[in-house]
Motif scaffolding. Sequence first.
Motif, mmCIF file in Angstrom:
data_model
loop_
_atom_site.group_PDB
_atom_site.id
_atom_site.type_symbol
_atom_site.label_atom_id
_atom_site.label_comp_id
_atom_site.label_asym_id
_atom_site.label_seq_id
_atom_site.Cartn_x
_atom_site.Cartn_y
_atom_site.Cartn_z
ATOM 1 N N MET A 50 46.549 10.639 54.246
ATOM 2 C CA MET A 50 46.845 12.045 54.450
ATOM 3 C C MET A 50 45.906 12.917 53.599
ATOM 4 O O MET A 50 45.480 13.982 54.046
ATOM 5 C CB MET A 50 48.305 12.343 54.092
ATOM 6 N N GLU A 51 45.603 12.436 52.406
ATOM 7 C CA GLU A 51 44.675 13.177 51.544
ATOM 8 C C GLU A 51 43.312 13.318 52.234
ATOM 9 O O GLU A 51 42.720 14.400 52.272
ATOM 10 C CB GLU A 51 44.520 12.453 50.203
ATOM 11 N N GLN A 52 42.834 12.227 52.812
ATOM 12 C CA GLN A 52 41.537 12.256 53.501
ATOM 13 C C GLN A 52 41.585 13.173 54.730
ATOM 14 O O GLN A 52 40.647 13.939 54.988
ATOM 15 C CB GLN A 52 41.130 10.839 53.910
ATOM 16 N N LEU A 53 42.673 13.106 55.489
ATOM 17 C CA LEU A 53 42.805 13.957 56.669
ATOM 18 C C LEU A 53 42.867 15.435 56.283
ATOM 19 O O LEU A 53 42.291 16.293 56.958
ATOM 20 C CB LEU A 53 44.062 13.568 57.461
ATOM 21 N N CYS A 54 43.568 15.723 55.194
ATOM 22 C CA CYS A 54 43.680 17.111 54.744
ATOM 23 C C CYS A 54 42.306 17.672 54.413
ATOM 24 O O CYS A 54 41.976 18.816 54.764
ATOM 25 C CB CYS A 54 44.618 17.196 53.547
ATOM 26 N N ARG A 55 41.479 16.857 53.739
ATOM 27 C CA ARG A 55 40.147 17.337 53.387
ATOM 28 C C ARG A 55 39.275 17.502 54.636
ATOM 29 O O ARG A 55 38.463 18.426 54.720
ATOM 30 C CB ARG A 55 39.490 16.373 52.398
ATOM 31 N N ARG A 56 39.418 16.599 55.614
ATOM 32 C CA ARG A 56 38.618 16.704 56.845
ATOM 33 C C ARG A 56 39.018 17.935 57.656
ATOM 34 O O ARG A 56 38.171 18.575 58.291
ATOM 35 C CB ARG A 56 38.802 15.455 57.714
ATOM 36 N N ILE A 57 40.327 18.256 57.652
ATOM 37 C CA ILE A 57 40.814 19.349 58.488
ATOM 38 C C ILE A 57 40.637 20.706 57.809
ATOM 39 O O ILE A 57 40.133 21.663 58.415
ATOM 40 C CB ILE A 57 42.297 19.119 58.844
ATOM 41 N N SER A 58 41.055 20.808 56.543
ATOM 42 C CA SER A 58 41.058 22.109 55.868
ATOM 43 C C SER A 58 39.970 22.262 54.825
ATOM 44 O O SER A 58 39.689 23.377 54.368
ATOM 45 C CB SER A 58 42.425 22.339 55.204
ATOM 46 N N GLY A 59 39.356 21.130 54.421
ATOM 47 C CA GLY A 59 38.341 21.190 53.371
ATOM 48 C C GLY A 59 38.925 21.325 51.986
ATOM 49 O O GLY A 59 38.193 21.587 51.021
ATOM 50 N N GLN A 60 40.232 21.144 51.856
ATOM 51 C CA GLN A 60 40.899 21.296 50.560
ATOM 52 C C GLN A 60 41.711 20.050 50.249
ATOM 53 O O GLN A 60 42.041 19.255 51.137
ATOM 54 C CB GLN A 60 41.810 22.523 50.571
ATOM 55 N N ALA A 61 42.070 19.902 48.954
ATOM 56 C CA ALA A 61 42.918 18.791 48.541
ATOM 57 C C ALA A 61 44.343 19.023 49.022
ATOM 58 O O ALA A 61 44.767 20.153 49.260
ATOM 59 C CB ALA A 61 42.876 18.655 47.021
ATOM 60 N N LEU A 62 45.056 17.919 49.145
ATOM 61 C CA LEU A 62 46.439 17.993 49.614
ATOM 62 C C LEU A 62 47.349 18.337 48.439
ATOM 63 O O LEU A 62 47.844 17.461 47.734
ATOM 64 C CB LEU A 62 46.855 16.669 50.261
ATOM 65 N N LEU A 63 47.573 19.651 48.238
ATOM 66 C CA LEU A 63 48.436 20.119 47.156
ATOM 67 C C LEU A 63 49.709 20.758 47.676
ATOM 68 O O LEU A 63 50.668 20.914 46.922
ATOM 69 C CB LEU A 63 47.674 21.128 46.283
ATOM 70 N N ASN A 64 49.707 21.128 48.944
ATOM 71 C CA ASN A 64 50.868 21.805 49.526
ATOM 72 C C ASN A 64 51.077 21.272 50.938
ATOM 73 O O ASN A 64 50.257 21.509 51.835
ATOM 74 C CB ASN A 64 50.636 23.318 49.537
ATOM 75 N N GLY A 65 52.191 20.554 51.128
ATOM 76 C CA GLY A 65 52.452 19.940 52.420
ATOM 77 C C GLY A 65 52.642 20.954 53.533
ATOM 78 O O GLY A 65 52.198 20.751 54.672
ATOM 79 N N LEU A 66 53.305 22.082 53.245
ATOM 80 C CA LEU A 66 53.542 23.103 54.257
ATOM 81 C C LEU A 66 52.222 23.719 54.714
ATOM 82 O O LEU A 66 51.992 23.928 55.909
ATOM 83 C CB LEU A 66 54.472 24.193 53.710
ATOM 84 N N ARG A 67 51.327 23.973 53.753
ATOM 85 C CA ARG A 67 50.038 24.567 54.094
ATOM 86 C C ARG A 67 49.206 23.569 54.931
ATOM 87 O O ARG A 67 48.509 23.951 55.875
ATOM 88 C CB ARG A 67 49.314 24.938 52.808
ATOM 89 N N PHE A 68 49.293 22.287 54.585
ATOM 90 C CA PHE A 68 48.571 21.268 55.357
ATOM 91 C C PHE A 68 49.108 21.196 56.795
ATOM 92 O O PHE A 68 48.350 21.105 57.760
ATOM 93 C CB PHE A 68 48.696 19.918 54.665
ATOM 94 N N SER A 69 50.436 21.252 56.934
ATOM 95 C CA SER A 69 51.037 21.217 58.267
ATOM 96 C C SER A 69 50.586 22.405 59.103
ATOM 97 O O SER A 69 50.278 22.266 60.294
ATOM 98 C CB SER A 69 52.562 21.203 58.140
ATOM 99 N N GLU A 70 50.537 23.591 58.507
ATOM 100 C CA GLU A 70 50.072 24.777 59.234
ATOM 101 C C GLU A 70 48.609 24.619 59.655
ATOM 102 O O GLU A 70 48.218 25.039 60.755
ATOM 103 C CB GLU A 70 50.247 26.014 58.349
#
Length: 286
Positions: free
Chosen positions: A1-21
């Motif tokens: 999930m950390e890797q996907l978050c960076r690929r999608i948003s360019g940021q670290a996975l620090l907030n699950g709600l923000r990643f979902s959005e």
Amino acid sequence: MEQLCRRISGQALLNGLRFSEAVFTLPQTTFRREKLAEKTLLVFEDGTAFSFSCATVQDDKPINMLTAVDVTREYSRTQALHERKHQVEQLNERMVSYQQEVLALIASQEVLNAKVKIHNELGASLLATRHLLLRGKEEEKDALLQMIRQNLSFLKQDAPPAVKDEYRLILSTVRDLGLEVEVSGELPQTEPLKHITATAIHECCTNTIRHANGSKVRIRSSMDENRYCIECTNNGQPPAAPIAEKGGLSSLRRLTEHAGGSMSITLTPDFHLTLILPKEGNADGR
């Protein structure tokens, strides 16, 4: 999930709600978003694909759960199937076009054969014509001249005249001749099936008038998922002997078989002509 978050948003996975959005609403940049049933599919530039779904889990308090599944292999196979389907559709379109060209060629060949036959007969007819014009009766001369004019007019034609609706023309013509035609079922409306069916109706009506001395023709059309069944019968005198397929019937069989269909004729208890015609896209007749 950390890797996907960076690929999608360019940021670290620090907030699950923000990643979902970001998964469901972030503008598409390095990926393409697709909908698959109730799931969201993200396809990246390197061809990898992930399916995302969101659900609520009840514990002491509701917890939102985001799930990602790597579906790269399944997505690749699905795309390959879509491409093959597109290729098959293009092939079917070319086959229909090819069939129409073949039918047009057959029609032109039939006209040419008729012209050659008339041309070959004209030589012998000219001598008889000269004799008749010199010594024959006036009414015989007029009839002969009319026949010659018709033959010469036919020889001048390059192709059969185009008809907007073959069914309407044939049915109108034979009804004017006093022949009753009963049609049941839905006749084919796409080419080349329409032309073949119209040719069968014309041939059956012509034979009813010329050979059976009949007054009624029945046309029955039925169909299933893959093909049409066209049946033509008539009243009047049944054939006294097996029918030799020549002229119109021979031409009809060639048209039918070139379209991937089949033709059969039975004589008992009455004359019965049956065509099996594959629907568009089933040129092999199966």
